[in-house]
Design a protein around this motif. Structure first.
Motif, PDB file in Angstrom:
ATOM      1  N   GLU A  60       0.833  -1.204   0.000  1.00 27.34           N
ATOM      2  CA  GLU A  60       0.000   0.000   0.000  1.00 27.34           C
ATOM      3  C   GLU A  60       0.864   1.249   0.000  1.00 27.34           C
ATOM      4  OE1 GLU A  60      -2.922   1.550   3.312  1.00 27.34           O
ATOM      5  OE2 GLU A  60      -3.323  -0.533   2.778  1.00 27.34           O
ATOM      6  N   LEU A  61       1.826   1.220   0.906  1.00 29.46           N
ATOM      7  CA  LEU A  61       2.679   2.404   1.056  1.00 29.46           C
ATOM      8  C   LEU A  61       3.506   2.651  -0.193  1.00 29.46           C
ATOM      9  CD1 LEU A  61       3.920   2.121   4.697  1.00 29.46           C
ATOM     10  CD2 LEU A  61       2.696   4.036   3.698  1.00 29.46           C
ATOM     11  N   SER A  62       4.072   1.574  -0.713  1.00 34.41           N
ATOM     12  CA  SER A  62       4.975   1.777  -1.849  1.00 34.41           C
ATOM     13  C   SER A  62       4.193   2.291  -3.053  1.00 34.41           C
ATOM     14  CB  SER A  62       5.722   0.496  -2.197  1.00 34.41           C
ATOM     15  OG  SER A  62       4.842  -0.433  -2.750  1.00 34.41           O
ATOM     16  N   GLU A  63       2.933   1.812  -3.171  1.00 33.06           N
ATOM     17  CA  GLU A  63       2.120   2.315  -4.271  1.00 33.06           C
ATOM     18  C   GLU A  63       1.844   3.797  -4.111  1.00 33.06           C
ATOM     19  OE1 GLU A  63      -1.464  -0.212  -5.096  1.00 33.06           O
ATOM     20  OE2 GLU A  63       0.245  -1.447  -5.728  1.00 33.06           O
ATOM     21  N   GLU A  76       6.791   8.107   3.039  1.00 29.62           N
ATOM     22  CA  GLU A  76       8.070   7.554   2.618  1.00 29.62           C
ATOM     23  C   GLU A  76       8.854   7.041   3.824  1.00 29.62           C
ATOM     24  OE1 GLU A  76      11.223   9.283  -0.523  1.00 29.62           O
ATOM     25  OE2 GLU A  76       9.235  10.199  -0.520  1.00 29.62           O
ATOM     26  N   ALA A  77       8.805   7.834   4.908  1.00 29.82           N
ATOM     27  CA  ALA A  77       9.519   7.434   6.120  1.00 29.82           C
ATOM     28  C   ALA A  77       8.981   6.119   6.644  1.00 29.82           C
ATOM     29  CB  ALA A  77       9.376   8.524   7.175  1.00 29.82           C
ATOM     30  N   GLU A  78       7.640   6.029   6.613  1.00 28.26           N
ATOM     31  CA  GLU A  78       7.023   4.813   7.124  1.00 28.26           C
ATOM     32  C   GLU A  78       7.388   3.628   6.239  1.00 28.26           C
ATOM     33  OE1 GLU A  78       2.919   5.372   7.872  1.00 28.26           O
ATOM     34  OE2 GLU A  78       2.728   3.456   8.890  1.00 28.26           O
ATOM     35  N   LEU A  79       7.406   3.914   4.929  1.00 26.74           N
ATOM     36  CA  LEU A  79       7.752   2.858   3.970  1.00 26.74           C
ATOM     37  C   LEU A  79       9.144   2.322   4.269  1.00 26.74           C
ATOM     38  CD1 LEU A  79       7.020   1.329   1.332  1.00 26.74           C
ATOM     39  CD2 LEU A  79       8.233   3.118   0.123  1.00 26.74           C
ATOM     40  N   MET A  80      10.039   3.261   4.558  1.00 25.13           N
ATOM     41  CA  MET A  80      11.410   2.844   4.840  1.00 25.13           C
ATOM     42  C   MET A  80      11.461   1.955   6.075  1.00 25.13           C
ATOM     43  SD  MET A  80      13.584   5.996   3.589  1.00 25.13           S
ATOM     44  CE  MET A  80      14.508   6.418   5.029  1.00 25.13           C
ATOM     45  N   VAL A 119       9.015   0.138   7.326  1.00 21.91           N
ATOM     46  CA  VAL A 119       8.403  -1.169   7.049  1.00 21.91           C
ATOM     47  C   VAL A 119       9.374  -2.031   6.253  1.00 21.91           C
ATOM     48  CG1 VAL A 119       6.531  -2.327   5.842  1.00 21.91           C
ATOM     49  CG2 VAL A 119       6.062  -0.269   7.151  1.00 21.91           C
ATOM     50  N   THR A 120      10.046  -1.379   5.282  1.00 19.79           N
ATOM     51  CA  THR A 120      10.992  -2.120   4.450  1.00 19.79           C
ATOM     52  C   THR A 120      12.080  -2.751   5.300  1.00 19.79           C
ATOM     53  OG1 THR A 120      10.632  -0.450   2.779  1.00 19.79           O
ATOM     54  CG2 THR A 120      12.410  -1.983   2.379  1.00 19.79           C
TER      55      THR A 120
END
Lengths: 721, 124
Positions: free
Chosen positions: A460-463, A541-545, A547-548
Motif C-alpha cells: 500500500e505504502l509503496s504504491e 516515505e519514512a514509514e515505507l522505509m 516497514v521495508t
C-alpha cells in the motif's frame, strides 16, 4: 567511378571534312560530343556551368563542367552553385547551353573559320516542347553557323545501337531511367512509337538527392562530407534494387545475419585524439611525499596549539582553585572587596568560571563528555543557588540587581525548556521501545498473520509513494520534451497557472484582493520554494522505509521494489561528453542502400504521384493499344534497360518480376541491360549520323526559317536506316 | 590569374573565333539574365497542349498516370514498413523506438524528413 570527365583538347579538328557531322549527346547529367562514325565521344563533361568570382581579381568567370576541386580554391563559389541548362529534361536556359556548347566545340579543337562548318546531330528528350527545340536550332544556326541540324532521342539511339549488337529485337520496349526522368518507349518495326511512350519524373538525380538528405539527417555532424559528388559515388558503389522491398527491410528490422553482411560502412578520416599521458611513478611519489610533509607540518602545528591551550587552561584552573581556597578563608562580608581586583563579582561566578574552565580543559584533552551531564545535572539541582535573585521581590532590589534578576529569569526559563525537551525525548524513546515490544509480541503470537499484514502495508505504502512521485514527474513520462508544458511537474504547472491567472486578472470589476485572509495564501503558493518539497521527508516515505527495514529483518524472501518512479527514467544514461571514437566517424549504409533506388519503382516515396518502372511498361503497352497479342508478346520479349540508373544491381530481376505481375499469365518476358547504358545513346547517334541517309534527315537554316514552327513541331527523325 | 589555373584552361574564354556572335554581344551585362528564359512550366503553358489532337503524343500527355493501388508506407526515419503515423509531426514510423526518436527531433528536422516525400509544410 565509371563516369569521368574527358576534356583534353583534340588536335585533329581540321582533318575532318565539312561533311562529317558532329554528334552531341546532350544529357541532363553529362554532355558528350564527338565525330560521327567513331565509336566513342571525344569529349565528355558534366553538363553544368559555374560562375564563381576570381578571388584575386574580383571578376566573374565561367567554368564549364567539373574540374579539379583543388583549382577552385582561387575562386569564390559561395555566391552561385553549379547551374544546369535543364529544367527537368528540357533545355530552357540557352545562355548556359551556349557556354556548354562553346566549351564542347572548343575542346573538339575548333578554331578559326568563323563558324562550325559541320552538320550537328544533337539529342533531346521525347516530345521536346517546340519552344526548346526551336531555340536550340536557332542557337546552332545563328551563333555557330552550323549548316544543318538533326534532333533525335537518346533512348531511341541506344535501343537502335543495341538492336544492331543483337541485344534486342526490332519490336521491343526501351526502359530508360535517366538523370531527371524515366521513359518507356515502345518500338515497332524498329521505330519508336511516342504515342505509346511514358514518362515519370524521377531519375538518378532523385536517388542521389534522397541519399544525400537521408545521410545528412542521420549524421548531422558530418553533413559537410556529403557533397553531391561524394554521394553520387556512394550511390554507384553501394546502392542496389531489392528483389522485394518489404522482405529486405524486414531483414534489417529484425537484425538478421544477412542484413549485417549487407551493411556497408564508410570510414571518414579520423585521427585518434592524443592520449594525455598520466604522471609517471616518480612524479606521483614526489607529490605524495610533498603532501605527506605538509600534512606532518600541519599536524605538528595543531598539536602545539592544543598543548599550549591545555597549558593555559590548566593555569587558569589552578588560579581559580587557588582563588576558591582563599575565598573560603575570607569572611562573607569581605568577599566583594576581596574579589574587586580579580574581576569577579561573587563567589558563584568564580565557581561557574571554574566549572567552565574544567569543562574546556577536558574537551581540549579529548576526554569523554560522560561526566559532563552529571555535572550539569548537579548544577541544575541548585537552581536556587544559581539564581538567587528570582525569589526576591522587586522592591528590595537596586536597579542593577533588577537587571540581573531579569537575566536570571530568562536563563532559568530556557534551562527548564531544555529539561522538558529532554524529558520528552526520553518518553518518546520509551514509547517506541514499547511499540517494538508490542510488535514483537504480536509477531510471536501469529508470525504468518503478522507477516501478511506487514506485506500488505508495504504494498500500500509503496504504491502511494510511487504515485506521488509519478505525479511529481508528470509529463516527463509522456515526454518528447517538445512543449514547455511537458517539462514542468504538477506543482510547477499549478504555479504557472496561478501566475498567469494573477497576471491577467487585472481591471475587471472591483479589486477585492486581500479582503479575505485566504487571499494571501496565494503568494505562498506562488513562491518558488513551494514546489520543491523534496527537502521535507514525506511521512509515507519514512514509514515505507521503516516497514521495508522491518521486512528485511524478519522475512528472508523479501525483495524491496527497486524501481520506484523508475519507468520514466531512461534505461541508461548516455554521458553527455565522451571522447569521440572511430565509430563516430563511420557512415553506416544499411537500409539506405536499397531504400533510395526503390523510388524508381515507387515514386510515391518521394512524393511523385506517378507509376514506377515496372508499371510503366504495362502502361506503355496499354497506350500503344495495338490489339495484337502477338506484338505485345514480342514487345515484352525484348525489353532493354538503358540510361545511368540501369547500372543498379538487381534492376533486371526486379523488372522481370514486376512486369510479370502486370502482364497476363504466361507472357514471355525477358529484360536486357544495354551493352553500355551510358554511352550507347551517343554510339547509336554516331552510327546514325555516319550513314549516307543522314543528310536527308537533317534540316538547314533555310528549312528552319521557311517551314515554320508547326513543321518543326512535327519534325521526327527516322531511326531505321 | 594563377599559372596553374591558366594551365588547366579552367576558365572559359569570352571570345571564340568559331562563333558568329559572341556571348558578350548577345547577353550584355546590363540585362538581367532572369528575363532571358522561360521555365518549363511557362514553356508548357505557352505551348498550350490542349489545342493539339489528344491522340498525338506531346510533352504533357506522355506523362505516366498516377498509380492505381495505394503506395507502400515506409518509416520516414528507418525505411522499414510503417504501420503508424505520429499525429503531431505527421511522420510515419515503424515502432516505439523510432517513435521516441521522432518525438525528440527538433522541428526543422521533422520538416526536412517530411520534405523528402514532399509532405513538408510550405509557407508561401
Amino acid at each position: 567511378m565509371p563516369f569521368t570527365s574527358q576534356i583534353q583538347r583534340q588536335a585533329d579538328y581540321h582533318l575532318f571534312s565539312p561533311d562529317t557531322p558532329i554528334v552531341i549527346d546532350n544529357g541532363a547529367s553529362y554532355f558528350r560530343i564527338g565525330w560521327a562514325g567513331e565509336n566513342d565521344p571525344r569529349v565528355i563533361f558534366r553538363n553544368i556551368v559555374q560562375r564563381p568570382r576570381h578571388k584575386a581579381t574580383g571578376e566573374t568567370v565561367t567554368v564549364v563542367g567539373d574540374h579539379d576541386p583543388t583549382l577552385l580554391k582561387y575562386f569564390d563559389c559561395t555566391r552561385s552553385g553549379p547551374r544546369s541548362a535543364f529544367d527537368s529534361n528540357v533545355v530552357y536556359q540557352f545562355e548556359i547551353m551556349e557556354y556548354i556548347l562553346d566549351f564542347g566545340f572548343d575542346r573538339m579543337g575548333a578554331n578559326g573559320s568563323q563558324q562550325i562548318n559541320h552538320p550537328v546531330l544533337i539529342t533531346e528528350c521525347v516530345c521536346n516542347p517546340v519552344h526548346s527545340r526551336s531555340k536550340m536550332a536557332e542557337l546552332l544556326f545563328e551563333t555557330y553557323g552550323v549548316p544543318s541540324v538533326a534532333f533525335g532521342v537518346d533512348a531511341a539511339f541506344s535501343y537502335k545501337y543495341n538492336q544492331q549488337l543483337g541485344v534486342c529485337a526490332r519490336d521491343g520496349l526501351a526502359i530508360c531511367p535517366g538523370f531527371t526522368t524515366t521513359h518507356v518507349i515502345p518500338f515497332v518495326d524498329g521505330e519508336p512509337i511516342y504515342k505509346g511512350s511514358c514518362r515519370t519524373n524521377i531519375g538518378g538525380f532523385h536517388i542521389t538527392d534522397q541519399l544525400k538528405q537521408l545521410l545528412s539527417l542521420k549524421y548531422p555532424h558530418h553533413a559537410n562530407n556529403f557533397t553531391w559528388e561524394k554521394v553520387e559515388d556512394l550511390k554507384m558503389e553501394h546502392c542496389y534494387i531489392a528483389p522485394d522491398y518489404s522482405a529486405e527491410a524486414r531483414l534489417f528490422q529484425t537484425g538478421a545475419k544477412e542484413a549485417e553482411d549487407k551493411t556497408r560502412t564508410w570510414q571518414l578520416p579520423w585521427v585518434p585524439p592524443v592520449v594525455e599521458e598520466g604522471p609517471s611513478e616518480e612524479e606521483l611519489a614526489r607529490k605524495a611525499a610533498i603532501r605527506e610533509r605538509q600534512g606532518q607540518r600541519l599536524r605538528e602545528m595543531a598539536e602545539a596549539k592544543r598543548s599550549s591551550k591545555i597549558n593555559e587552561l590548566e593555569n587558569e584552573l589552578q588560579g581559580l582553585e587557588f582563588l576558591m581556597r582563599q575565598l573560603e578563608e575570607v569572611e562573607e562580608e569581605d568577599i566583594p572587596s576581596f574579589l574587586e581586583e580579580t574581576g569577579y563579582l561573587s563567589k558563584q561566578e568564580v565557581e561557574a568560571a571554574h566549572v567552565k574552565a574544567a569543562q574546556a580543559l577536558r574537551k581540549a584533552k579529548g576526554e569523554p563528555k560522560g561526566e559532563q551531564i552529571g555535572i550539569e545535572e548537579k548544577t541544575d539541582v541548585s537552581t536556587d543557588e544559581k539564581f538567587p535573585l528570582i525569589n526576591v521581590p522587586d522592591e528590595l532590589l537596586t536597579p542593577e540587581q533588577l537587571r540581573e534578576k531579569r537575566r536570571q529569569v530568562f536563563l532559568k526559563s530556557t534551562n527548564e525548556g531544555r529539561q522538558r525537551a529532554k524529558q520528552r525525548r526520553i518518553e518518546e524513546e520509551l514509547e517506541r521501545e514499547r511499540k517494538i515490544q508490542e510488535d514483537e509480541e504480536r509477531r510471536l503470537e501469529n508470525p504468518q498473520l503478522y507477516l501478511d499484514q506487514l506485506n500488505g502495508k508495504y504494498r500500500e505504502l509503496s504504491e502511494k509513494v510511487e504515485q506521488r512521485k509519478r505525479l511529481k514527474l508528470n509529463g516527463n513520462q509522456t515526454n518528447g520534451g517538445v512543449g514547455r508544458g511537458e517539462r514542468l511537474n504538477a506543482a510547477q504547472k499549478e504555479r504557472m497557472r496561478l501566475l498567469t491567472t494573477a497576471a491577467f486578472d487585472r481591471g475587471k470589476g472591483e479589486d477585492t484582493f486581500g479582503s479575505r485572509d485566504e487571499d494571501w495564501q496565494l503568494y505562498k503558493m506562488m513562491s518558488k520554494d513551494n514546489d520543491d518539497d523534496d527537502d521535507g521527508v514525506d511521512p509515507d516515505e519514512a514509514e515505507l522505509m521503516q516497514v521495508t527495514s522491518r521486512l528485511q529483518e524478519i522475512d528472508p524472501t523479501f525483495v524491496p521494489r527497486v524501481d520506484v518512479g523508475g519507468p520514466s527514467q531512461p534505461a541508461f544514461e548516455v554521458p553527455k561528453f565522451r571522447p569521440l571514437t572511430k565509430e563516430d566517424f563511420q557512415i553506416v549504409l544499411g537500409v539506405e542502400r536499397f531504400r533510395c533506388p526503390e523510388i524508381l519503382f515507387h515514386p510515391n516515396l518521394v512524393g511523385v504521384d506517378q507509376i514506377g518502372l515496372d508499371e510503366m511498361a504495362g502502361a506503355s503497352i496499354r497506350r500503344l493499344s495495338c490489339g495484337s497479342q502477338d506484338l505485345e508478346d514480342r514487345l515484352t520479349k525484348s525489353i532493354l534497360v538503358t540510361g545511368g540508373s540501369a547500372f543498379l544491381p538487381g534492376i533486371i530481376q526486379r523488372l522481370e518480376a514486376g512486369i510479370q505481375m502486370i502482364r497476363p499469365c504466361g507472357t514471355p518476358i525477358s529484360v536486357f541491360r544495354a551493352s553500355d547504358p551510358i554511352l550507347d545513346a551517343w554510339r547509336g547517334a554516331s552510327y546514325h549520323a555516319s550513314s549516307y541517309q543522314f543528310a536527308g534527315q537533317a534540316f538547314t537554316r533555310m528549312d528552319y526559317y521557311e517551314k515554320g514552327e508547326d513543321w518543326l513541331r512535327g519534325y521526327q527523325l527516322r531511326y531505321t536506316i | 590569374m594563377e599559372a596553374e589555373v591558366i594551365e588547366a584552361e579552367l576558365v572559359l574564354p569570352t571570345h571564340f573565333r568559331f562563333k558568329l556572335v559572341q556571348s558578350y554581344e548577345k547577353y550584355p551585362k546590363s540585362q538581367s539574365s532572369a528575363r532571358r528564359f522561360k521555365h518549363l512550366k511557362q514553356i508548357i503553358q505557352a505551348e498550350d497542349f490542349h489545342r493539339y489532337p489528344p491522340d498525338g503524343p506531346n510533352y504533357v500527355n506522355i506523362e505516366s498516370p498516377p498509380p492505381l493501388h495505394p503506395c507502400k508506407r515506409i518509416c520516414d526515419i528507418t525505411g522499414y514498413e510503417a504501420p503508424y503515423v505520429d499525429p503531431r509531426t505527421k511522420l510515419r514510423y515503424a515502432n516505439t523506438e523510432v517513435f521516441k526518436v521522432i518525438r525528440s527531433l527538433p522541428s526543422d528536422y521533422v520538416q526536412r524528413y517530411l520534405s523528402i516525400r514532399n509532405a513538408a509544410v510550405v509557407l508561401k
